[in-house]
Motif scaffolding. Structure first.
Motif, PDB file in Angstrom:
ATOM      1  N   ASN A   1       7.619 -64.272-115.944  1.00  0.00           N
ATOM      2  CA  ASN A   1       8.048 -65.673-115.944  1.00  0.00           C
ATOM      3  C   ASN A   1       7.822 -66.391-114.620  1.00  0.00           C
TER       4      ASN A   1
ATOM      5  N   HIS B   1      11.203 -73.404-113.503  1.00  0.00           N
ATOM      6  CA  HIS B   1      12.485 -72.981-114.065  1.00  0.00           C
ATOM      7  C   HIS B   1      13.626 -73.575-113.247  1.00  0.00           C
TER       8      HIS B   1
ATOM      9  N   GLY C   1      18.781 -68.158-116.368  1.00  0.00           N
ATOM     10  CA  GLY C   1      18.984 -69.457-115.737  1.00  0.00           C
ATOM     11  C   GLY C   1      20.164 -69.560-114.799  1.00  0.00           C
TER      12      GLY C   1
END
Length: 455
Positions: free
Chosen positions: A23, A71, A418
Protein backbone atom coordinates in the motif's frame (compact mmCIF):
# COMPACT_ATOMS: atom_id res chain seq x y z
CA UNK A 1 -7.10 -15.65 30.69
CA UNK A 2 -6.49 -15.54 26.93
CA UNK A 3 -3.19 -17.05 25.77
CA UNK A 4 -1.18 -15.63 22.90
CA UNK A 5 -0.47 -18.07 20.08
CA UNK A 6 2.96 -17.05 18.74
CA UNK A 7 2.47 -18.97 15.51
CA UNK A 8 -0.75 -17.13 14.84
CA UNK A 9 0.92 -13.81 15.73
CA UNK A 10 3.70 -14.49 13.21
CA UNK A 11 1.17 -15.30 10.49
CA UNK A 12 -0.90 -12.18 11.17
CA UNK A 13 2.24 -10.03 11.29
CA UNK A 14 3.37 -11.36 7.90
CA UNK A 15 0.00 -10.48 6.40
CA UNK A 16 0.03 -6.95 7.84
CA UNK A 17 3.62 -6.43 6.66
CA UNK A 18 2.71 -7.50 3.14
CA UNK A 19 -0.28 -5.15 3.07
CA UNK A 20 1.84 -2.25 4.39
CA UNK A 21 4.52 -2.79 1.75
CA UNK A 22 1.97 -3.10 -1.05
CA UNK A 23 0.00 0.00 0.00
CA UNK A 24 2.96 2.38 0.30
CA UNK A 25 5.12 2.11 -2.83
CA UNK A 26 6.03 5.80 -2.95
CA UNK A 27 7.20 5.87 0.67
CA UNK A 28 9.21 2.72 0.04
CA UNK A 29 10.84 4.26 -3.04
CA UNK A 30 11.73 7.52 -1.28
CA UNK A 31 13.28 5.59 1.60
CA UNK A 32 15.33 3.54 -0.83
CA UNK A 33 16.58 6.69 -2.59
CA UNK A 34 17.63 8.52 0.61
CA UNK A 35 21.28 7.50 0.33
CA UNK A 36 22.64 10.83 1.62
CA UNK A 37 20.86 10.53 4.96
CA UNK A 38 22.37 8.59 7.85
CA UNK A 39 20.01 5.66 8.32
CA UNK A 40 18.11 6.92 5.23
CA UNK A 41 16.04 9.25 7.43
CA UNK A 42 16.39 12.86 8.66
CA UNK A 43 16.88 11.57 12.23
CA UNK A 44 17.79 7.97 13.00
CA UNK A 45 14.91 7.46 15.46
CA UNK A 46 12.51 7.71 12.50
CA UNK A 47 13.50 4.11 11.79
CA UNK A 48 11.42 3.14 14.83
CA UNK A 49 8.35 3.18 12.57
CA UNK A 50 7.37 -0.44 12.00
CA UNK A 51 7.31 -1.88 8.48
CA UNK A 52 10.88 -1.66 7.23
CA UNK A 53 10.47 1.93 6.06
CA UNK A 54 8.61 4.94 7.47
CA UNK A 55 5.61 6.64 5.91
CA UNK A 56 6.60 9.82 4.10
CA UNK A 57 4.60 12.93 4.91
CA UNK A 58 2.64 14.83 2.29
CA UNK A 59 0.51 17.05 4.54
CA UNK A 60 -1.06 17.24 7.97
CA UNK A 61 -3.70 19.33 9.70
CA UNK A 62 -5.53 18.96 12.99
CA UNK A 63 -5.34 15.26 13.86
CA UNK A 64 -5.07 14.05 10.26
CA UNK A 65 -1.88 13.03 8.45
CA UNK A 66 -1.73 12.21 4.73
CA UNK A 67 1.22 10.30 3.31
CA UNK A 68 2.77 10.55 -0.16
CA UNK A 69 0.77 7.51 -1.29
CA UNK A 70 -2.46 9.39 -0.61
CA UNK A 71 -3.55 7.57 2.57
CA UNK A 72 -5.02 9.74 5.34
CA UNK A 73 -4.76 8.66 8.97
CA UNK A 74 -6.34 9.54 12.28
CA UNK A 75 -3.25 10.63 14.16
CA UNK A 76 -3.00 9.61 17.80
CA UNK A 77 0.81 9.89 17.76
CA UNK A 78 0.74 13.68 17.31
CA UNK A 79 4.50 13.95 17.02
CA UNK A 80 4.99 12.05 20.28
CA UNK A 81 3.45 15.09 22.05
CA UNK A 82 5.13 17.70 19.85
CA UNK A 83 1.81 18.24 18.07
CA UNK A 84 -0.47 18.01 21.11
CA UNK A 85 -2.04 21.26 19.89
CA UNK A 86 -2.79 19.51 16.58
CA UNK A 87 -0.95 19.87 13.30
CA UNK A 88 -0.66 23.49 12.18
CA UNK A 89 -3.22 25.02 14.58
CA UNK A 90 -4.67 28.15 12.98
CA UNK A 91 -3.69 30.66 15.72
CA UNK A 92 -0.11 29.38 15.72
CA UNK A 93 0.11 29.50 11.93
CA UNK A 94 -1.24 33.06 11.91
CA UNK A 95 1.24 34.19 14.58
CA UNK A 96 4.18 32.57 12.79
CA UNK A 97 3.15 34.04 9.43
CA UNK A 98 2.82 37.49 10.98
CA UNK A 99 6.23 37.25 12.61
CA UNK A 100 7.92 35.96 9.47
CA UNK A 101 6.07 38.22 7.04
CA UNK A 102 4.48 41.40 8.34
CA UNK A 103 6.83 41.96 11.28
CA UNK A 104 9.93 40.15 10.06
CA UNK A 105 12.76 38.95 12.25
CA UNK A 106 12.75 35.22 12.87
CA UNK A 107 15.80 35.39 15.09
CA UNK A 108 17.63 38.59 16.03
CA UNK A 109 19.14 37.98 19.49
CA UNK A 110 16.68 40.60 20.77
CA UNK A 111 13.84 40.01 23.25
CA UNK A 112 10.19 40.40 22.25
CA UNK A 113 7.02 41.30 24.10
CA UNK A 114 5.78 37.77 23.34
CA UNK A 115 8.48 36.29 25.58
CA UNK A 116 7.22 38.12 28.66
CA UNK A 117 3.63 37.09 27.87
CA UNK A 118 4.68 33.44 27.61
CA UNK A 119 6.67 33.64 30.84
CA UNK A 120 3.67 35.06 32.67
CA UNK A 121 1.39 32.37 31.25
CA UNK A 122 3.80 29.61 32.27
CA UNK A 123 3.84 31.09 35.77
CA UNK A 124 0.03 31.01 35.87
CA UNK A 125 0.02 27.38 34.81
CA UNK A 126 2.95 25.89 36.68
CA UNK A 127 3.83 28.33 39.46
CA UNK A 128 7.51 28.98 38.72
CA UNK A 129 8.13 32.75 38.86
CA UNK A 130 11.18 32.95 36.57
CA UNK A 131 11.66 31.41 33.10
CA UNK A 132 14.26 30.91 30.39
CA UNK A 133 13.59 29.62 26.89
CA UNK A 134 15.21 26.88 24.84
CA UNK A 135 14.48 25.05 21.60
CA UNK A 136 13.68 21.70 23.22
CA UNK A 137 13.11 20.09 26.57
CA UNK A 138 16.45 18.31 26.17
CA UNK A 139 18.14 21.71 26.05
CA UNK A 140 16.10 22.87 29.02
CA UNK A 141 17.08 19.83 31.06
CA UNK A 142 20.76 20.15 30.21
CA UNK A 143 20.94 23.82 31.11
CA UNK A 144 18.78 23.47 34.22
CA UNK A 145 20.98 20.61 35.48
CA UNK A 146 23.96 22.97 35.18
CA UNK A 147 22.12 25.56 37.27
CA UNK A 148 21.16 22.93 39.86
CA UNK A 149 24.78 21.89 40.23
CA UNK A 150 25.83 25.53 40.52
CA UNK A 151 23.13 26.36 43.08
CA UNK A 152 23.88 23.36 45.32
CA UNK A 153 27.58 22.82 44.75
CA UNK A 154 26.87 19.13 44.19
CA UNK A 155 27.84 17.00 41.18
CA UNK A 156 25.16 14.32 40.75
CA UNK A 157 21.61 14.01 39.49
CA UNK A 158 19.16 11.40 40.76
CA UNK A 159 16.98 9.82 38.07
CA UNK A 160 14.62 6.85 37.82
CA UNK A 161 15.12 3.71 35.80
CA UNK A 162 13.60 4.08 32.32
CA UNK A 163 12.74 7.75 32.83
CA UNK A 164 12.40 10.08 29.85
CA UNK A 165 14.28 13.38 29.71
CA UNK A 166 15.23 13.62 26.04
CA UNK A 167 18.86 12.91 25.16
CA UNK A 168 20.36 14.16 28.43
CA UNK A 169 23.46 12.06 29.17
CA UNK A 170 22.75 11.74 32.88
CA UNK A 171 19.32 10.23 32.32
CA UNK A 172 20.26 7.04 30.45
CA UNK A 173 20.97 5.26 33.70
CA UNK A 174 19.82 2.23 35.66
CA UNK A 175 20.45 1.13 39.23
CA UNK A 176 23.11 -1.58 39.33
CA UNK A 177 24.52 -3.92 41.96
CA UNK A 178 25.59 -2.49 45.30
CA UNK A 179 24.17 0.94 44.49
CA UNK A 180 26.42 1.54 41.48
CA UNK A 181 24.80 3.35 38.57
CA UNK A 182 24.97 1.60 35.21
CA UNK A 183 24.45 2.84 31.68
CA UNK A 184 21.13 1.88 30.11
CA UNK A 185 21.55 -0.77 27.37
CA UNK A 186 22.02 0.87 23.98
CA UNK A 187 23.23 4.19 25.39
CA UNK A 188 25.47 5.78 22.75
CA UNK A 189 28.99 6.50 24.04
CA UNK A 190 28.37 8.25 27.37
CA UNK A 191 31.22 10.74 27.89
CA UNK A 192 32.03 9.38 31.35
CA UNK A 193 30.99 6.47 33.54
CA UNK A 194 27.43 7.31 34.61
CA UNK A 195 28.27 6.45 38.19
CA UNK A 196 30.26 9.70 38.22
CA UNK A 197 27.29 11.87 37.27
CA UNK A 198 24.13 10.02 38.26
CA UNK A 199 22.41 8.08 40.99
CA UNK A 200 19.66 5.89 39.54
CA UNK A 201 16.89 4.26 41.53
CA UNK A 202 13.63 2.43 40.94
CA UNK A 203 10.44 4.43 40.41
CA UNK A 204 7.95 4.35 43.30
CA UNK A 205 10.67 3.30 45.79
CA UNK A 206 11.07 6.09 48.36
CA UNK A 207 13.45 4.02 50.47
CA UNK A 208 15.83 3.76 47.52
CA UNK A 209 15.52 7.50 46.94
CA UNK A 210 16.44 8.27 50.52
CA UNK A 211 19.37 5.91 50.48
CA UNK A 212 20.71 7.61 47.34
CA UNK A 213 20.20 11.12 48.73
CA UNK A 214 21.93 10.23 52.00
CA UNK A 215 25.29 10.31 50.21
CA UNK A 216 24.94 14.10 50.15
CA UNK A 217 26.15 14.53 46.57
CA UNK A 218 22.84 14.88 44.68
CA UNK A 219 22.13 18.33 43.26
CA UNK A 220 18.67 17.51 41.94
CA UNK A 221 16.06 14.79 41.69
CA UNK A 222 15.12 14.89 37.99
CA UNK A 223 11.74 13.25 37.48
CA UNK A 224 8.57 13.07 35.47
CA UNK A 225 5.40 13.10 37.58
CA UNK A 226 4.68 9.75 35.91
CA UNK A 227 6.99 7.65 33.76
CA UNK A 228 5.90 7.97 30.13
CA UNK A 229 8.26 6.78 27.42
CA UNK A 230 8.27 3.25 28.84
CA UNK A 231 4.49 3.18 29.10
CA UNK A 232 2.56 5.31 31.56
CA UNK A 233 3.65 4.29 35.05
CA UNK A 234 1.86 6.52 37.58
CA UNK A 235 3.26 7.43 40.97
CA UNK A 236 1.86 5.44 43.86
CA UNK A 237 -0.05 7.47 46.49
CA UNK A 238 2.34 9.67 48.44
CA UNK A 239 5.33 9.09 46.16
CA UNK A 240 5.58 12.58 44.66
CA UNK A 241 4.95 14.17 48.05
CA UNK A 242 7.69 11.94 49.44
CA UNK A 243 10.13 13.16 46.79
CA UNK A 244 9.48 16.74 47.83
CA UNK A 245 10.04 15.93 51.49
CA UNK A 246 13.22 13.98 50.83
CA UNK A 247 14.65 16.65 48.53
CA UNK A 248 14.14 19.26 51.25
CA UNK A 249 15.53 16.98 53.96
CA UNK A 250 18.75 16.23 52.08
CA UNK A 251 19.32 19.62 50.45
CA UNK A 252 18.61 18.55 46.87
CA UNK A 253 16.43 20.39 44.37
CA UNK A 254 13.26 18.82 42.98
CA UNK A 255 13.31 19.15 39.19
CA UNK A 256 10.10 18.16 37.41
CA UNK A 257 9.99 17.52 33.67
CA UNK A 258 6.46 17.77 32.26
CA UNK A 259 7.33 17.44 28.57
CA UNK A 260 4.95 14.47 28.30
CA UNK A 261 2.86 14.76 31.45
CA UNK A 262 1.60 18.19 30.37
CA UNK A 263 -1.22 16.02 29.01
CA UNK A 264 -2.57 15.86 32.58
CA UNK A 265 -4.20 19.26 32.22
CA UNK A 266 -3.88 23.01 31.61
CA UNK A 267 -1.25 23.27 34.33
CA UNK A 268 0.12 19.77 33.95
CA UNK A 269 0.44 17.33 36.81
CA UNK A 270 2.18 20.05 38.78
CA UNK A 271 -1.04 22.05 39.13
CA UNK A 272 -3.42 19.08 39.13
CA UNK A 273 -1.54 17.26 41.88
CA UNK A 274 -0.26 20.25 43.82
CA UNK A 275 3.42 19.51 43.21
CA UNK A 276 6.11 21.92 44.42
CA UNK A 277 9.19 21.79 42.17
CA UNK A 278 12.29 23.95 42.54
CA UNK A 279 12.94 23.66 38.80
CA UNK A 280 10.37 22.92 36.12
CA UNK A 281 10.97 21.81 32.50
CA UNK A 282 8.62 21.67 29.54
CA UNK A 283 9.02 21.40 25.79
CA UNK A 284 7.65 20.02 22.52
CA UNK A 285 3.98 20.96 22.64
CA UNK A 286 4.06 24.55 23.84
CA UNK A 287 5.14 25.94 20.45
CA UNK A 288 2.48 24.17 18.40
CA UNK A 289 5.17 22.39 16.37
CA UNK A 290 7.72 25.22 16.22
CA UNK A 291 10.83 24.12 18.20
CA UNK A 292 10.29 25.45 21.72
CA UNK A 293 11.13 24.63 25.30
CA UNK A 294 11.43 26.35 28.66
CA UNK A 295 12.62 25.89 32.20
CA UNK A 296 11.35 27.72 35.25
CA UNK A 297 13.07 28.26 38.60
CA UNK A 298 12.06 29.50 42.02
CA UNK A 299 13.32 32.73 43.53
CA UNK A 300 15.47 30.68 45.93
CA UNK A 301 17.20 28.89 43.08
CA UNK A 302 17.69 32.19 41.27
CA UNK A 303 19.31 33.71 44.36
CA UNK A 304 21.64 30.73 44.76
CA UNK A 305 22.70 30.96 41.12
CA UNK A 306 23.18 34.72 41.34
CA UNK A 307 25.43 34.40 44.40
CA UNK A 308 27.83 32.26 42.41
CA UNK A 309 27.69 34.36 39.28
CA UNK A 310 28.13 37.63 41.21
CA UNK A 311 31.19 36.11 42.86
CA UNK A 312 32.68 35.37 39.45
CA UNK A 313 32.46 31.61 39.93
CA UNK A 314 30.31 31.05 36.86
CA UNK A 315 29.16 32.94 33.76
CA UNK A 316 25.60 32.32 32.60
CA UNK A 317 25.65 35.32 30.26
CA UNK A 318 28.41 34.33 27.88
CA UNK A 319 30.66 31.28 28.10
CA UNK A 320 29.06 29.24 30.89
CA UNK A 321 27.39 26.66 28.65
CA UNK A 322 23.85 27.85 29.38
CA UNK A 323 21.88 29.08 26.38
CA UNK A 324 22.04 29.05 22.60
CA UNK A 325 21.93 31.69 19.89
CA UNK A 326 18.48 30.62 18.66
CA UNK A 327 16.96 30.08 22.10
CA UNK A 328 14.06 32.40 22.85
CA UNK A 329 13.98 33.62 19.25
CA UNK A 330 11.15 35.79 17.98
CA UNK A 331 9.52 33.01 15.95
CA UNK A 332 9.34 30.43 18.74
CA UNK A 333 8.08 32.92 21.34
CA UNK A 334 5.36 34.08 18.92
CA UNK A 335 4.37 30.45 18.37
CA UNK A 336 4.32 29.73 22.11
CA UNK A 337 2.15 32.76 22.82
CA UNK A 338 -0.43 31.76 20.23
CA UNK A 339 -0.41 28.07 21.16
CA UNK A 340 -0.72 28.61 24.89
CA UNK A 341 -3.08 31.54 24.66
CA UNK A 342 -5.49 30.29 21.98
CA UNK A 343 -5.09 26.54 21.46
CA UNK A 344 -4.07 24.64 24.61
CA UNK A 345 -6.68 26.29 26.77
CA UNK A 346 -8.53 24.96 29.80
CA UNK A 347 -11.56 24.16 27.62
CA UNK A 348 -9.34 22.31 25.14
CA UNK A 349 -7.84 20.18 27.89
CA UNK A 350 -11.30 19.31 29.22
CA UNK A 351 -12.31 18.14 25.73
CA UNK A 352 -9.09 16.20 25.21
CA UNK A 353 -9.28 14.50 28.59
CA UNK A 354 -12.90 13.47 28.04
CA UNK A 355 -11.89 11.81 24.78
CA UNK A 356 -8.90 10.06 26.36
CA UNK A 357 -11.26 8.70 29.01
CA UNK A 358 -13.48 7.28 26.26
CA UNK A 359 -10.41 5.89 24.48
CA UNK A 360 -9.30 4.16 27.68
CA UNK A 361 -12.75 2.73 28.29
CA UNK A 362 -12.89 1.39 24.74
CA UNK A 363 -9.56 -0.40 25.07
CA UNK A 364 -10.46 -1.75 28.51
CA UNK A 365 -13.75 -3.11 27.19
CA UNK A 366 -11.92 -5.26 24.65
CA UNK A 367 -9.37 -6.42 27.23
CA UNK A 368 -12.19 -7.39 29.58
CA UNK A 369 -14.31 -9.07 26.91
CA UNK A 370 -11.46 -11.24 25.62
CA UNK A 371 -9.70 -11.55 28.99
CA UNK A 372 -6.46 -10.30 27.44
CA UNK A 373 -3.62 -9.95 29.99
CA UNK A 374 -2.79 -6.37 29.05
CA UNK A 375 -3.50 -3.08 30.85
CA UNK A 376 -4.08 0.56 30.02
CA UNK A 377 -3.29 3.74 31.94
CA UNK A 378 -4.50 7.26 31.32
CA UNK A 379 -2.83 10.59 32.07
CA UNK A 380 -5.29 13.35 31.20
CA UNK A 381 -5.32 13.58 27.40
CA UNK A 382 -2.92 10.64 27.02
CA UNK A 383 -3.54 6.90 27.26
CA UNK A 384 -1.29 3.91 26.71
CA UNK A 385 -1.69 0.17 26.85
CA UNK A 386 0.99 -2.26 27.98
CA UNK A 387 1.36 -5.98 27.37
CA UNK A 388 1.09 -6.81 31.07
CA UNK A 389 -1.61 -7.25 33.70
CA UNK A 390 -1.65 -5.86 36.30
CA UNK A 391 -0.17 -2.59 35.08
CA UNK A 392 3.54 -2.21 35.86
CA UNK A 393 4.47 0.02 38.81
CA UNK A 394 8.18 0.43 38.02
CA UNK A 395 10.20 1.27 34.95
CA UNK A 396 11.94 -2.09 35.10
CA UNK A 397 8.63 -3.98 35.11
CA UNK A 398 7.28 -1.88 32.27
CA UNK A 399 10.42 -2.48 30.20
CA UNK A 400 10.11 -6.21 30.84
CA UNK A 401 6.59 -6.12 29.36
CA UNK A 402 7.91 -5.06 25.96
CA UNK A 403 7.18 -7.41 23.06
CA UNK A 404 8.67 -6.47 19.69
CA UNK A 405 6.49 -8.81 17.66
CA UNK A 406 3.30 -7.65 19.33
CA UNK A 407 4.35 -4.01 18.92
CA UNK A 408 5.03 -4.55 15.23
CA UNK A 409 1.71 -6.29 14.69
CA UNK A 410 -0.34 -3.71 16.57
CA UNK A 411 1.31 -0.74 14.83
CA UNK A 412 1.12 -2.20 11.33
CA UNK A 413 -2.47 -3.37 11.82
CA UNK A 414 -3.43 0.11 12.99
CA UNK A 415 -1.64 1.86 10.09
CA UNK A 416 -3.23 -0.49 7.57
CA UNK A 417 -6.63 0.54 8.96
CA UNK A 418 -5.95 4.27 8.96
CA UNK A 419 -4.70 4.92 12.51
CA UNK A 420 -1.28 6.18 13.64
CA UNK A 421 0.00 5.31 17.09
CA UNK A 422 3.29 6.56 18.53
CA UNK A 423 6.08 4.44 16.99
CA UNK A 424 8.12 4.13 20.18
CA UNK A 425 5.29 2.69 22.25
CA UNK A 426 1.50 2.25 22.26
CA UNK A 427 0.67 5.79 23.28
CA UNK A 428 -2.38 7.69 22.07
CA UNK A 429 -2.76 11.43 22.56
CA UNK A 430 -5.80 13.59 21.96
CA UNK A 431 -5.58 17.11 20.51
CA UNK A 432 -8.24 19.84 20.30
CA UNK A 433 -9.26 18.57 16.83
CA UNK A 434 -9.73 14.94 17.89
CA UNK A 435 -13.38 13.85 17.82
CA UNK A 436 -15.44 11.18 19.53
CA UNK A 437 -15.85 9.54 16.12
CA UNK A 438 -12.06 9.22 15.90
CA UNK A 439 -11.95 7.55 19.30
CA UNK A 440 -14.80 5.22 18.40
CA UNK A 441 -12.98 4.27 15.20
CA UNK A 442 -9.95 3.29 17.25
CA UNK A 443 -12.12 1.27 19.62
CA UNK A 444 -13.53 -0.69 16.70
CA UNK A 445 -10.14 -1.27 15.07
CA UNK A 446 -8.55 -2.25 18.38
CA UNK A 447 -11.29 -4.82 18.93
CA UNK A 448 -10.73 -6.18 15.42
CA UNK A 449 -6.95 -6.54 15.55
CA UNK A 450 -6.78 -7.83 19.14
CA UNK A 451 -9.68 -10.16 18.45
CA UNK A 452 -7.74 -11.63 15.53
CA UNK A 453 -4.97 -12.55 17.96
CA UNK A 454 -7.15 -14.08 20.64
CA UNK A 455 -9.78 -16.01 18.71
Amino acid sequence: MATLDRTRLASLLDAEQAAYTSNHPRSRTLFGEAGNLFGRVPMTWMNMWTGGFPLYLDRATGNRVTDVDGHTYIDFALGDTGAMAGHSPAPTVAAVQRRMGELGGITTMLPTEDAQWVGADLTRRFGMPLWSFTLSATDANRWAIRLARLATGRPKVLVFAYCYHGSVDEAFALPGPEGKTESRPGNVAPPVDLDLTTRAVTWNDLDAVEKALAHGDVAAILTEPALTNIGIVPPEPGFMEGLRELATKYGALLMIDETHTFSTGWGGATRAWGLQPDIFVIGKSIGGGIPSGAYGITEDVARAVTRHTDAGEADIVDVGGVGGTLAGNALSTAAMRATLGEVLTEDAFAHMTELATAFTAGVQATLDELDVPWSINQLGARAEYRFARPAPTTGEASAAAADEELDAYMHLAMVNRGILMTPFHNMALMCPETSREDVDRHTAVFREVVGALFV
